[in-house]
Motif scaffolding. Structure first.
Motif, short mmCIF file in Angstrom:
data_model
loop_
_atom_site.label_atom_id
_atom_site.label_comp_id
_atom_site.label_asym_id
_atom_site.label_seq_id
_atom_site.Cartn_x
_atom_site.Cartn_y
_atom_site.Cartn_z
N CYS A 101 0.84 -1.20 0.00
CA CYS A 101 0.00 0.00 0.00
C CYS A 101 0.87 1.25 0.00
O CYS A 101 1.99 1.23 0.49
CB CYS A 101 -0.89 0.03 1.24
SG CYS A 101 -2.07 -1.29 1.32
N PRO A 128 -3.28 0.53 -3.39
CA PRO A 128 -4.29 1.14 -2.52
C PRO A 128 -3.73 2.08 -1.46
O PRO A 128 -2.54 2.04 -1.15
CB PRO A 128 -4.97 -0.06 -1.85
CG PRO A 128 -4.23 -1.26 -2.23
CD PRO A 128 -3.18 -0.90 -3.21
N SER A 129 -4.63 2.87 -0.90
CA SER A 129 -4.32 3.75 0.21
C SER A 129 -5.41 3.52 1.27
O SER A 129 -6.59 3.57 0.95
CB SER A 129 -4.32 5.20 -0.24
OG SER A 129 -4.15 6.06 0.86
N LYS A 145 -5.89 0.80 -7.54
CA LYS A 145 -5.76 2.14 -6.96
C LYS A 145 -7.07 2.49 -6.27
O LYS A 145 -7.93 3.17 -6.83
CB LYS A 145 -5.42 3.15 -8.05
CG LYS A 145 -4.99 4.48 -7.51
CD LYS A 145 -4.50 5.38 -8.61
CE LYS A 145 -4.10 6.71 -8.04
NZ LYS A 145 -2.69 6.79 -7.81
N VAL A 146 -7.20 2.01 -5.05
CA VAL A 146 -8.41 2.15 -4.26
C VAL A 146 -8.09 2.99 -3.04
O VAL A 146 -7.04 2.83 -2.42
CB VAL A 146 -8.94 0.76 -3.82
CG1 VAL A 146 -10.13 0.89 -2.91
CG2 VAL A 146 -9.26 -0.08 -5.03
N LYS A 147 -9.01 3.90 -2.67
CA LYS A 147 -8.84 4.69 -1.45
C LYS A 147 -9.89 4.23 -0.45
O LYS A 147 -11.08 4.33 -0.70
CB LYS A 147 -9.01 6.17 -1.74
CG LYS A 147 -8.74 7.02 -0.51
CD LYS A 147 -8.85 8.49 -0.81
CE LYS A 147 -8.51 9.34 0.38
NZ LYS A 147 -9.00 8.92 1.65
N ILE A 148 -9.41 3.70 0.68
CA ILE A 148 -10.29 3.28 1.77
C ILE A 148 -10.34 4.42 2.77
O ILE A 148 -9.29 4.89 3.23
CB ILE A 148 -9.75 2.00 2.45
CG1 ILE A 148 -9.51 0.89 1.45
CG2 ILE A 148 -10.67 1.55 3.57
CD1 ILE A 148 -10.71 0.25 0.88
N GLY A 149 -11.52 4.86 3.14
CA GLY A 149 -11.68 5.98 4.07
C GLY A 149 -11.37 5.61 5.50
O GLY A 149 -10.95 4.50 5.81
N HIS A 162 -13.22 -0.76 -5.64
CA HIS A 162 -13.67 0.63 -5.79
C HIS A 162 -13.43 1.37 -4.48
O HIS A 162 -13.31 0.77 -3.43
CB HIS A 162 -15.15 0.69 -6.15
CG HIS A 162 -15.49 0.00 -7.44
ND1 HIS A 162 -15.07 0.46 -8.66
CD2 HIS A 162 -16.18 -1.13 -7.69
CE1 HIS A 162 -15.50 -0.35 -9.61
NE2 HIS A 162 -16.17 -1.34 -9.05
N ASP A 163 -13.40 2.70 -4.55
CA ASP A 163 -13.18 3.52 -3.37
C ASP A 163 -14.29 3.29 -2.34
O ASP A 163 -15.45 3.04 -2.70
CB ASP A 163 -13.14 5.00 -3.73
CG ASP A 163 -11.90 5.37 -4.52
OD1 ASP A 163 -11.00 4.51 -4.64
OD2 ASP A 163 -11.82 6.51 -5.01
N PRO A 165 -16.07 5.08 1.13
CA PRO A 165 -16.14 6.32 1.92
C PRO A 165 -15.89 6.05 3.41
O PRO A 165 -15.84 4.91 3.85
CB PRO A 165 -17.57 6.80 1.68
CG PRO A 165 -18.34 5.57 1.40
CD PRO A 165 -17.40 4.66 0.67
#
Length: 181
Positions: A101, A128-129, A145-149, A162-163, A165
């Protein structure tokens, strides 16, 4: 990035708290008796020292790189330096954990058989992040390239492509939001 002794001490203290280690004596006793939290803290301790000596360009970085990789092979763990914040909890390390990551926030919990990585295996920008206070349950996969909140829970065996929130719980293949807290 750990650049000073004070930051190193802070990171080690927070990682110890996250893994249930309250004193050095308790750590040594748990390590001798095979407690999994002590062994996961042992790996995190080697990772933090490797980060510190690598960032300060010390000759000791070669020893801690070797030691960290050796423990990673022994426990089935793969994490990259300067990508994991303080307070990482690894309650089960037997099945293998791969965390490729760009960033993992503080106070996260990562269970066994978790995989975070890129889709095609070539592009290192496609990783990912992960935000703060995230729980990755056993078997979770985060691909691309996924953003985990922040404050997210990824259910067991979910595949996130997918991202996600903040304050959400995701489950399924591919993962969908099942609740928002």
């Amino acid at each position: 990035m750990i650049t000073s002794r004070a930051e190193l001490k802070f990171y080690l203290t927070e990682d110890a708290k996250a893994n249930g280690i309250t004193s050095r004596l308790q750590y040594v006793v748990k390590l001798i008796y095979g407690n999994i939290n002590a062994h996961s803290f042992r790996y995190l301790k080697s990772l933090r020292k490797y980060e510190y000596y690598h960032n300060n360009n010390s000759i000791l970085k070669y020893w801690y790189r070797f030691y960290n990789r050796r423990l990673g092979i022994r426990y089935g763990l793969a994490m990259f330096i300067n990508s994991v914040d303080y307070g990482l909890c690894l309650p089960h390390i037997e099945g293998g954990i791969i965390l490729n990551c760009s960033h993992i926030g503080h106070n996260c919990t990562v269970n066994t058989n978790v995989l975070c990585g890129n889709k095609n295996g070539i592009d290192n920008d496609d990783i990912p992040s992960i935000g703060d206070n995230v729980t990755l349950c056993p078997g979770a996969k985060i691909i691309g390239k996924v953003k985990i909140g922040n404050n997210v829970m990824v259910a067991p065996n979910a595949v996130v492509v997918h991202d996600v929130p903040d304050n959400a719980t995701v489950a399924g293949v591919p993962a969908q939001i099942i609740s928002i807290r």
